[in-house]
Motif scaffolding. Structure first.
Motif, short mmCIF file in Angstrom:
data_model
loop_
_atom_site.label_atom_id
_atom_site.label_comp_id
_atom_site.label_asym_id
_atom_site.label_seq_id
_atom_site.Cartn_x
_atom_site.Cartn_y
_atom_site.Cartn_z
N GLY A 116 41.02 -0.44 25.53
CA GLY A 116 40.52 0.42 26.59
C GLY A 116 41.33 0.31 27.87
N GLN A 117 41.87 -0.88 28.14
CA GLN A 117 42.67 -1.05 29.36
C GLN A 117 43.97 -0.25 29.27
OE1 GLN A 117 43.17 -4.98 31.08
NE2 GLN A 117 41.44 -5.70 29.88
N GLU A 119 44.27 2.52 27.54
CA GLU A 119 43.86 3.92 27.74
C GLU A 119 43.66 4.20 29.22
OE1 GLU A 119 40.48 4.77 25.32
OE2 GLU A 119 41.75 5.15 23.56
N ALA A 120 43.04 3.25 29.92
CA ALA A 120 42.80 3.45 31.35
C ALA A 120 44.13 3.58 32.09
CB ALA A 120 41.99 2.28 31.91
N ALA A 121 45.10 2.74 31.71
CA ALA A 121 46.42 2.80 32.36
C ALA A 121 47.07 4.15 32.11
CB ALA A 121 47.30 1.67 31.85
N ARG A 122 46.96 4.63 30.86
CA ARG A 122 47.55 5.93 30.55
C ARG A 122 46.83 7.04 31.31
NH1 ARG A 122 46.95 5.89 24.33
NH2 ARG A 122 47.95 7.92 24.36
N ALA A 123 45.50 6.94 31.37
CA ALA A 123 44.73 7.98 32.05
C ALA A 123 45.06 8.02 33.54
CB ALA A 123 43.23 7.74 31.84
N ILE A 135 50.33 -4.27 33.48
CA ILE A 135 49.11 -4.54 32.72
C ILE A 135 49.35 -5.45 31.53
CG2 ILE A 135 47.14 -3.47 31.52
CD1 ILE A 135 47.48 -2.54 34.45
N ASN B 54 42.88 14.77 28.59
CA ASN B 54 44.10 14.15 29.15
C ASN B 54 44.98 13.53 28.06
OD1 ASN B 54 42.59 11.95 28.57
ND2 ASN B 54 42.56 11.12 30.65
N LEU B 56 44.45 11.56 25.59
CA LEU B 56 44.29 10.23 25.01
C LEU B 56 44.13 10.37 23.51
CD1 LEU B 56 42.00 8.27 27.50
CD2 LEU B 56 44.46 8.10 27.17
N PHE B 89 35.33 5.58 31.59
CA PHE B 89 35.08 5.29 30.19
C PHE B 89 33.71 4.64 29.99
CE2 PHE B 89 39.59 5.13 30.97
CZ PHE B 89 40.16 5.75 29.88
N ASN B 93 36.69 -0.43 31.26
CA ASN B 93 38.13 -0.60 31.12
C ASN B 93 38.86 -0.93 32.42
OD1 ASN B 93 37.66 0.04 28.50
ND2 ASN B 93 38.51 2.10 28.58
N PHE B 95 41.08 -3.44 34.69
CA PHE B 95 42.13 -4.38 34.30
C PHE B 95 41.64 -5.80 34.56
CE2 PHE B 95 44.53 -0.51 35.74
CZ PHE B 95 44.66 0.00 34.47
N HIS B 97 42.86 -8.78 34.58
CA HIS B 97 43.60 -9.83 35.28
C HIS B 97 43.74 -9.55 36.77
CE1 HIS B 97 46.37 -6.64 34.55
NE2 HIS B 97 47.41 -7.26 35.09
#
Lengths: 219, 248
Positions: A116-117, A119-123, A135, B54, B56, B89, B93, B95, B97
């Motif tokens: 999911g992270q 996907e979030a980066a791509r979004a 990331i 988008n 995905l 989402f 989601n 990040f 870190h």
């Protein structure tokens, strides 16, 4: 010969050998680390031939015995008119092999990142390299401190390959061979080197767990 | 007939997962300031539809346009069009870190090239707005689900998006946290944000939607204003769905 005999006669050389082992380890590990990161990026990039090349690299250098690689570098490369010093040959061997393992550790570190992270980066519109840099690699590194610590110890032990070629100054294992061909140091000569390897490994292990506790990602 | 260019437009989009035909000839327009809610039973393709906007999810055929510009399947152009559309989402989601604040400033700084200082100020303002400003220095795992989702909404807002996609934003939350997230979404809607929302929250849908899209079996079965949909659903499948939802 007793420990005190050996130390009084070869003490300076042991210190020099320890420093040589440390130097080889530091250079090899730094290079292996950089190379490992690079190879890992190839292995996950969107271009398939590069992914295959990255996987192939890892398969080759993960599976080749260190001694065999060193022999190739020292005795086979000159046939191609490529001649490196003994030290450079040792450094290449002790870099290439750990770099493959470094990449394997990073790959498993990446698997700890929730999809999911990504996907979030791509979004958010991040490009592949931005995503890798901000990331993926930071999280992969922070979750693999302990395996990397083991790799550093393994790299140090691999530098004992230097004893197989007449490299000067000698490393810890090379020195033992030297002593035992010039005198009868016996097992004791080995024991001193072993103690120095062990002490270094303990130091590395301790530092590694310290770093791990500091950078581990809360999940 | 609306002559304005839609922010989001899908033209005859088809998609398969293997043998499963998950999106069947989907055409859809979302205009500026509109709140469109997609409803439908599980497996109807509504989440997939939301994720194809988008890219995905890949599509087999059809066209996706953002502000009238066709969205390519890959490359820099895709990334820059994605940056215009926010996404929230089901599983937040964030990040893991990074601090909440860094989660918000990452893309504005790296993608939009906004100055660090400005991005931080904007991020704090947005965190204030969604009510988690006091969590800015923490990492996501230290926040509750509701707080994480509100931070994720703020992260989407930090990109100053033309529209935001919400893919079941409350489905992973405990009941008491659902309303704090829905409140934020309601206030966004009343501020005129363009939103495409997949949800199971019927009351919320009825309250905020300008338009409701009902999907079943990969198709858009019904499209109408919320009152008409909830009071007089046209299709039998929509009636069954609403009965099932309201029967307890």
């Amino acid at each position: 010969m007793s420990v005190s005999n050996l130390l009084s006669q070869y003490g300076d050389r042991y210190i020099q050998a320890l420093l040589t082992t440390w130097k080889l380890t530091a250079f090899s590990f730094a290079a292996a680390f950089a190379l490992g990161v690079l190879i890992t990026i190839l292995r996950v990039c969107p271009i398939k031939p590069l992914r295959i090349a990255g996987d192939f690299y890892v398969q080759v250098f993960r599976n080749i015995p260190g001694a065999a690689l060193l022999i190739l570098l020292v005795y086979a490369l000159p046939y191609l008119k490529i001649i490196f010093s003994y030290e450079v040959c040792v450094l290449i061997a002790t870099t290439l092999i750990p770099s493959a393992f470094c990449s394997e550790h990073l790959m498993s570190g990446m698997n700890t990142i929730a999809p999911g992270q990504i996907e979030a980066a791509r979004a958010l519109g991040l490009t592949f390299f931005q995503m890798i840099r901000r990331i993926v690699i930071p999280q992969a590194l922070r979750s693999t401190v302990l395996p990397m610590t083991n790799l550093l110890v393994a790299t140090m032990l691999t530098t004992s390959l230097a004893s197989q070629v007449p490299m000067r100054p000698m490393d810890l294992t090379g020195l033992v061979s030297y002593i035992n061909t010039h005198a009868t140091g016996g097992v004791t000569a080995f024991a001193i080197s072993a103690a120095l390897y062990c002490a270094t490994a303990l130091l590395i292990g301790f530092t590694g767990s310290l770093i791990d506790r500091k950078v581990r990602i809360l999940r | 007939m609306n002559m304005e260019t839609p922010v989001i437009e899908l033209r005859h989009v088809d998609k398969h997962f293997g043998l499963l035909h998950v999106l069947k000839d989907i055409s859809l327009k979302v205009y500026r300031g509109e709140v469109v809610v997609i409803l439908g039973p599980s497996g109807s393709g509504k989440s997939t539809l939301c994720r194809t906007v988008n890219r995905l999810e890949t599509i087999d055929s059809g066209e996706i346009l953002i502000d009238g510009e066709p969205m390519p399947a890959e490359g820099r152009k895709l990334a820059s069009l994605r940056a215009k559309i926010g996404m929230v989402f089901q599983s937040f989601n964030l990040f893991a870190h990074m601090t909440i604040l860094d989660n918000l400033t990452l893309a504005p700084v790296d993608v939009l090239r906004i100055g660090k200082k400005e991005a931080r100020m904007e991020a704090m303002r947005l965190l204030e707005r969604v009510g988690v400003a006091d969590q800015a220095r923490k990492v996501p795992a230290q926040l509750s689900g509701g707080q994480q989702q509100r931070a994720a909404i703020a992260r989407a807002l930090a990109m100053r998006p033309e529209a935001i996609l919400f893919d079941e934003p409350t489905s992973a939350l405990d009941p008491e946290m659902i309303s704090e997230v829905l409140n934020v979404m309601t206030s966004l809607a009343s501020d005129g944000m363009t939103m495409l929302i997949v949800t199971h929250e019927m009351n919320f849908a009825r309250k905020v939607a300008d338009r409701v899209i009902f999907m079943d079996d990969g198709m858009i079965v019904e499209e109408s204003d919320p009152e008409a949909f909830f009071l007089h659903p046209q299709s039998e499948r929509a009636r069954d769905f609403l009965n099932a939802v309201h029967s307890h």
